[in-house]
Design an enzyme around this catalytic site. Structure first.
Site, PDB file in Angstrom:
ATOM      1  N   ARG A  48     -12.333  11.888   3.517  1.00 23.75           N
ATOM      2  CA  ARG A  48     -12.172  10.760   2.579  1.00 23.75           C
ATOM      3  C   ARG A  48     -11.677  11.252   1.202  1.00 23.75           C
ATOM      4  O   ARG A  48     -11.045  10.514   0.449  1.00 23.75           O
ATOM      5  CB  ARG A  48     -13.481   9.962   2.472  1.00 23.75           C
ATOM      6  CG  ARG A  48     -13.345   8.711   1.624  1.00 23.75           C
ATOM      7  CD  ARG A  48     -14.457   7.684   1.878  1.00 23.75           C
ATOM      8  NE  ARG A  48     -15.769   8.249   1.994  1.00 23.75           N
ATOM      9  CZ  ARG A  48     -16.487   8.760   0.980  1.00 23.75           C
ATOM     10  NH1 ARG A  48     -16.003   8.770  -0.250  1.00 23.75           N
ATOM     11  NH2 ARG A  48     -17.687   9.259   1.195  1.00 23.75           N
ATOM     12  N   TYR A 100       4.397 -11.561  -0.319  1.00 21.34           N
ATOM     13  CA  TYR A 100       3.679 -11.501   0.956  1.00 21.34           C
ATOM     14  C   TYR A 100       2.349 -12.253   0.874  1.00 21.34           C
ATOM     15  O   TYR A 100       1.580 -12.073  -0.062  1.00 21.34           O
ATOM     16  CB  TYR A 100       3.471 -10.042   1.357  1.00 21.34           C
ATOM     17  CG  TYR A 100       2.654  -9.895   2.602  1.00 21.34           C
ATOM     18  CD1 TYR A 100       3.038 -10.529   3.786  1.00 21.34           C
ATOM     19  CD2 TYR A 100       1.480  -9.162   2.605  1.00 21.34           C
ATOM     20  CE1 TYR A 100       2.278 -10.416   4.929  1.00 21.34           C
ATOM     21  CE2 TYR A 100       0.717  -9.045   3.759  1.00 21.34           C
ATOM     22  CZ  TYR A 100       1.119  -9.684   4.915  1.00 21.34           C
ATOM     23  OH  TYR A 100       0.361  -9.586   6.049  1.00 21.34           O
ATOM     24  N   ASP A 168       6.875  -4.500  -4.750  1.00 23.27           N
ATOM     25  CA  ASP A 168       6.629  -4.327  -3.325  1.00 23.27           C
ATOM     26  C   ASP A 168       7.999  -4.136  -2.679  1.00 23.27           C
ATOM     27  O   ASP A 168       8.819  -5.055  -2.627  1.00 23.27           O
ATOM     28  CB  ASP A 168       5.893  -5.549  -2.760  1.00 23.27           C
ATOM     29  CG  ASP A 168       5.523  -5.365  -1.287  1.00 23.27           C
ATOM     30  OD1 ASP A 168       6.235  -4.633  -0.590  1.00 23.27           O
ATOM     31  OD2 ASP A 168       4.547  -5.984  -0.842  1.00 23.27           O
ATOM     32  N   LYS A 193       5.993  -0.931   8.596  1.00 28.73           N
ATOM     33  CA  LYS A 193       7.280  -1.538   8.990  1.00 28.73           C
ATOM     34  C   LYS A 193       8.313  -0.439   9.314  1.00 28.73           C
ATOM     35  O   LYS A 193       8.124   0.301  10.238  1.00 28.73           O
ATOM     36  CB  LYS A 193       7.776  -2.472   7.893  1.00 28.73           C
ATOM     37  CG  LYS A 193       6.688  -3.282   7.207  1.00 28.73           C
ATOM     38  CD  LYS A 193       6.059  -4.310   8.115  1.00 28.73           C
ATOM     39  CE  LYS A 193       5.045  -5.127   7.329  1.00 28.73           C
ATOM     40  NZ  LYS A 193       4.132  -5.887   8.137  1.00 28.73           N
TER      41      LYS A 193
HETATM   42  C1  LIG Z   1       6.128  -7.364   1.941  1.00 24.08           C
HETATM   43  C2  LIG Z   1       4.817  -6.888   2.486  1.00 24.08           C
HETATM   44  N1  LIG Z   1       3.967  -6.253   1.678  1.00 24.08           N
HETATM   45  C3  LIG Z   1       2.767  -5.804   2.127  1.00 24.08           C
HETATM   46  C4  LIG Z   1       2.383  -6.000   3.436  1.00 24.08           C
HETATM   47  C5  LIG Z   1       1.051  -5.517   3.895  1.00 24.08           C
HETATM   48  O1  LIG Z   1       1.177  -4.369   4.672  1.00 24.08           O
HETATM   49  P1  LIG Z   1       0.160  -3.957   5.835  1.00 24.08           P
HETATM   50  O2  LIG Z   1       0.299  -4.967   6.928  1.00 24.08           O
HETATM   51  O3  LIG Z   1       0.579  -2.570   6.176  1.00 24.08           O
HETATM   52  O4  LIG Z   1      -1.223  -4.004   5.241  1.00 24.08           O
HETATM   53  C6  LIG Z   1       3.243  -6.663   4.309  1.00 24.08           C
HETATM   54  C7  LIG Z   1       2.850  -6.900   5.718  1.00 24.08           C
HETATM   55  O5  LIG Z   1       3.473  -7.673   6.419  1.00 24.08           O
HETATM   56  C8  LIG Z   1       4.480  -7.134   3.812  1.00 24.08           C
HETATM   57  O6  LIG Z   1       5.354  -7.799   4.602  1.00 24.08           O
END
Ligand SMILES: Cc1ncc(COP(=O)(O)O)c(C=O)c1O
Length: 366
Positions: A48, A100, A168, A193
């Site tokens: 951790r 998101y 992001d 992704k």
């Molecule tokens: C643009 C975006 N940011 C953050 C996230 C969150 O990522 P995670 O699913 O790895 O927690 C996603 C997930 O779909 C996303 O599309």
């Protein structure tokens, strides 16, 4: 000799060639480590607190981001780390209202009740919302609407207002957009992704050029326990060398699909930042290196979108994006985005372009 990203990504984070050693050493599976005497006498004390497999992958990503990278258990764990270390009761957050859905939900359900002023704003209002804010959160291109924000202009407005900026960067990723170069203080990427690319894990990271902020995020990760598994970190590193070629094929496919859809009069609202007619194209050209693999469009009704998804053989109906398979979903099924009933987000994969386009054409024919 300095190399371009497409070359660097192939070897990023791999150790120097030593006789008889593997290119990428395997994951270090450990909870505790042998630790005699002083805690400070060992690099690794307890996973951790840190793990050599994460550190190797972080070093690889740091080469691409040109900043310090802190890896987390998921993109959302990274988002929570940034929001909770940057904001306190009385702070204000200016946040893209199309970002998101779980980031918005986190802000509304966990920050607002704790006294953070959460200001959700659209593209035209975001620069004004930053006045008096502590943090500006934007996503460009946004998921799922593919709105393109002028990152440099907004980061400058935020700096003038005394706010930090996080971008992001999940839809573009570190090869196709460099938010830190555009003036952002942090970039967040869900490595779930494109970085993983194979739809088999969840992981995320933050990058920054400020060492103190990176240290605060590492402390948060240790104290909150938002730690990645060594196997996920290793798998994602294992996928990194092919990121460039996967993106090239996926982006060529996305452009071909976007062109096909834009030319049809039974499809509306086609969004792809690489289309010259897209409202975000001029800004995207300025700030993106590639336009990415995601296309959004409206098939007019829920029934037609569902028919399309059921008929397409090479478009797998699934959550998420950025994998080697072409996937798509009718976004309103999640019930949390401001999109029409027939809105589809499609993530182009690595199939042959002609096959994918032909399949989409036949799936749209009814
Ligand atoms: C643009 C975006 N940011 C953050 C996230 C969150 O990522 P995670 O699913 O790895 O927690 C996603 C997930 O779909 C996303 O599309």
């Amino acid at each position: 000799m300095t190399h371009r990203d497409g070359t660097r990504v192939v070897r990023a984070g791999q150790p120097d060639a030593e006789q008889g050693t593997p290119f990428l050493p395997g994951p270090v599976f450990a909870g505790p480590f042998h630790l005699k005497g002083d805690v400070a006498s060992a690099d690794w004390v307890y996973t951790r607190y840190g793990n050599p497999t994460w550190a190797r992958y972080e070093a690889a990503l740091a080469e691409l981001e040109d900043g310090e990278v802190v890896l987390f258990a998921s993109g959302m764990a990274a988002a929570a780390a940034l929001l909770l270390t940057s904001l306190r009761p009385g702070s204000a957050l200016a946040i893209d209202k199309d970002c998101y859905l779980n980031v918005r939900r986190l802000a509304r359900t966990h920050l607002e009740p704790r006294g953070v002023d959460v200001r959700l704003a659209g593209p035209a209002e975001l620069a004004a919302a930053v006045d008096g804010a502590d943090l500006l959160w934007l996503e460009s291109p946004s998921n799922p609407k593919l709105e393109v924000y002028d990152v440099a202009a907004l980061a400058e407005a935020a700096r003038a207002a005394g706010a930090l900026t996080v971008v992001d960067n999940t839809t573009a990723g570190p090869l196709y957009q460099k938010p830190l170069d555009l003036g952002a203080d942090f970039t967040l990427t869900s490595a779930t992704k494109h970085l993983s690319g194979h739809s088999d894990l969840i992981l995320g990271y933050l990058a920054t050029r400020d060492s103190e902020r990176a240290a605060a995020l590492r402390d948060w990760r240790r104290d909150a326990g938002a730690v990645p598994g060594p196997f996920e970190a290793w798998l994602c590193h294992r996928s990194l060398p092919t990121l460039g070629v996967r993106l090239e094929r996926g982006s060529a496919n996305a452009l071909a699909v976007a062109e096909l859809l834009a030319a049809r009069d039974d499809v509306s609202g086609v969004r792809y930042p690489g289309l010259p007619a897209d409202p975000g194209h001029a800004v995207a050209r300025r700030q993106m290196i590639g336009f990415g693999t995601i296309v959004a469009f409206d098939l007019g009704s829920r029934a037609r979108a569902e028919r399309f998804l059921a008929r397409a053989e090479l478009v797998t109906e699934a959550s998420s994006f950025g994998g080697v398979l072409t996937t798509a979903e009718r976004r309103l099924r999640w019930g949390a985005d401001d999109v029409p009933e027939g809105f589809v987000r499609l993530s182009a994969g690595c199939e042959e372009t002609a096959d994918l386009v032909a399949d989409i054409e036949q799936a749209l024919a009814v």
